[in-house]
Motif scaffolding. Structure first.
Motif, mmCIF file in Angstrom:
data_model
loop_
_atom_site.group_PDB
_atom_site.id
_atom_site.type_symbol
_atom_site.label_atom_id
_atom_site.label_comp_id
_atom_site.label_asym_id
_atom_site.label_seq_id
_atom_site.Cartn_x
_atom_site.Cartn_y
_atom_site.Cartn_z
ATOM 1 N N LYS A 40 -10.969 -5.656 -6.160
ATOM 2 C CA LYS A 40 -10.298 -4.549 -6.840
ATOM 3 C C LYS A 40 -8.888 -4.916 -7.281
ATOM 4 O O LYS A 40 -8.219 -5.719 -6.646
ATOM 5 N N SER A 41 -8.467 -4.278 -8.368
ATOM 6 C CA SER A 41 -7.143 -4.549 -8.900
ATOM 7 C C SER A 41 -6.472 -3.225 -9.266
ATOM 8 O O SER A 41 -7.106 -2.338 -9.841
ATOM 9 N N ALA A 42 -5.208 -3.094 -8.909
ATOM 10 C CA ALA A 42 -4.504 -1.843 -9.176
ATOM 11 C C ALA A 42 -3.229 -2.084 -9.960
ATOM 12 O O ALA A 42 -2.643 -3.168 -9.914
ATOM 13 N N ASP A 43 -2.813 -1.046 -10.682
ATOM 14 C CA ASP A 43 -1.516 -1.040 -11.344
ATOM 15 C C ASP A 43 -0.483 -0.661 -10.278
ATOM 16 O O ASP A 43 -0.521 0.441 -9.745
ATOM 17 N N GLY A 44 0.416 -1.594 -9.983
ATOM 18 C CA GLY A 44 1.393 -1.395 -8.913
ATOM 19 C C GLY A 44 2.376 -0.263 -9.148
ATOM 20 O O GLY A 44 3.106 0.128 -8.252
ATOM 21 N N LYS A 45 2.390 0.276 -10.371
ATOM 22 C CA LYS A 45 3.332 1.357 -10.677
ATOM 23 C C LYS A 45 2.669 2.721 -10.606
ATOM 24 O O LYS A 45 3.292 3.730 -10.914
ATOM 25 N N ARG A 46 1.387 2.738 -10.248
ATOM 26 C CA ARG A 46 0.674 4.028 -10.192
ATOM 27 C C ARG A 46 0.159 4.304 -8.793
ATOM 28 O O ARG A 46 -0.697 3.584 -8.283
ATOM 29 N N LEU A 47 0.643 5.371 -8.201
ATOM 30 C CA LEU A 47 0.207 5.779 -6.862
ATOM 31 C C LEU A 47 -1.326 5.893 -6.804
ATOM 32 O O LEU A 47 -1.960 5.402 -5.879
#
Lengths: 91, 157
Positions: A40-47
């Motif tokens: 999985k990969s997330a946008d670090g600026k979005r909670l």
């Protein structure tokens, strides 16, 4: 691109508070900040994105930071993880 | 006119008393570090979606729901304070990740008595975690009905 890894120390994993604190901190940088956990990969600026990683205690997160302020951002984020995400604060 | 863009609405998430985030006894919420919003001090444990949108994630402990509204707002509905520690006890999810939801749909049922007995606050903060998208907010606080009363009227920037 700058990269570093951080293993989650918070016994409750990447829950709302650490995700929120991290996203809020990350927003100050221009660089694109991706946080990866396994597949999985997330946008670090979005909670919301960070919480959907479903990262638990012991999960290794890989931060990939690219942009004009990547050096500053990587150093600051690594320090932030070590100092603020230990899980002495919960939510 | 002042209202060039149509005002949009967010519903109260539970029956009870809607209060400003500043009244939530947890600095992460009250200082608005996570975003803007409101909270409901619930009198009943049924928790409703404030918006039309998608369930983006549900914490393993079933106390926190992240929603992506159809108009692009990231919304965190967090049932109780520090309730991550209950590890799911007292919480029943009525939706799954990826579900499309309408404002007023039931997200979860929480056992308020149990949460209280265990020593946790039951207040439910509703936080818009990308508040930079909002251009105008007008909160309707006080006594509310979950899934029915308007708690916030807003416009996007």
């Amino acid at each position: 691109m700058k990269e570093f890894t951080y293993k989650i120390e918070d016994p409750n994993g990447m829950h709302a508070r650490p995700a929120g604190m991290l996203a809020t901190f990350a927003k100050q940088f221009h660089a694109d900040i991706r946080v990866n956990a396994g597949e999985k990969s997330a946008d670090g600026k979005r909670l919301l994105s960070l919480m959907s990683l479903g990262a638990v205690h012991g999960t290794e997160l890989t931060f990939c930071i690219s942009g004009d302020d990547e050096d500053t951002a990587a150093a600051a984020l690594e320090a932030f993880c070590k100092e603020k995400m230990k899980g002495n604060t919960k939510m | 006119m002042l209202f060039q863009k149509k005002a949009k609405i967010m519903l109260a998430v539970a029956d009870g008393n809607a209060v400003p985030l500043s009244e939530v006894p947890d600095e992460a919420f009250s200082s608005e570090i996570l975003g803007k919003g409101f909270a409901v001090k619930p009198t009943s444990g049924t928790v409703y979606s404030p918006v039309d949108g998608t369930v983006e994630s549900i914490t393993e402990s079933r106390h926190a729901y992240t929603l992506l509204s159809d108009d692009g707002l990231d919304i965190l509905v967090h049932i109780g304070i520090d309730t991550v520690e209950l590890k799911g006890e007292g919480f029943l999810s009525m939706v799954k990740e990826g579900d499309k939801i309408r404002a007023g749909d039931v997200l979860a049922r929480a056992d308020l008595d149990l949460i209280n007995q265990k020593g946790f606050e039951t207040v439910i903060p509703v936080v818009i975690t990308n508040p930079e998208r909002l251009s105008k907010t007008d909160f309707s606080l006080g006594k509310v009905l979950g899934g029915k009363s308007e708690a916030l009227r807003y416009q996007l920037g």
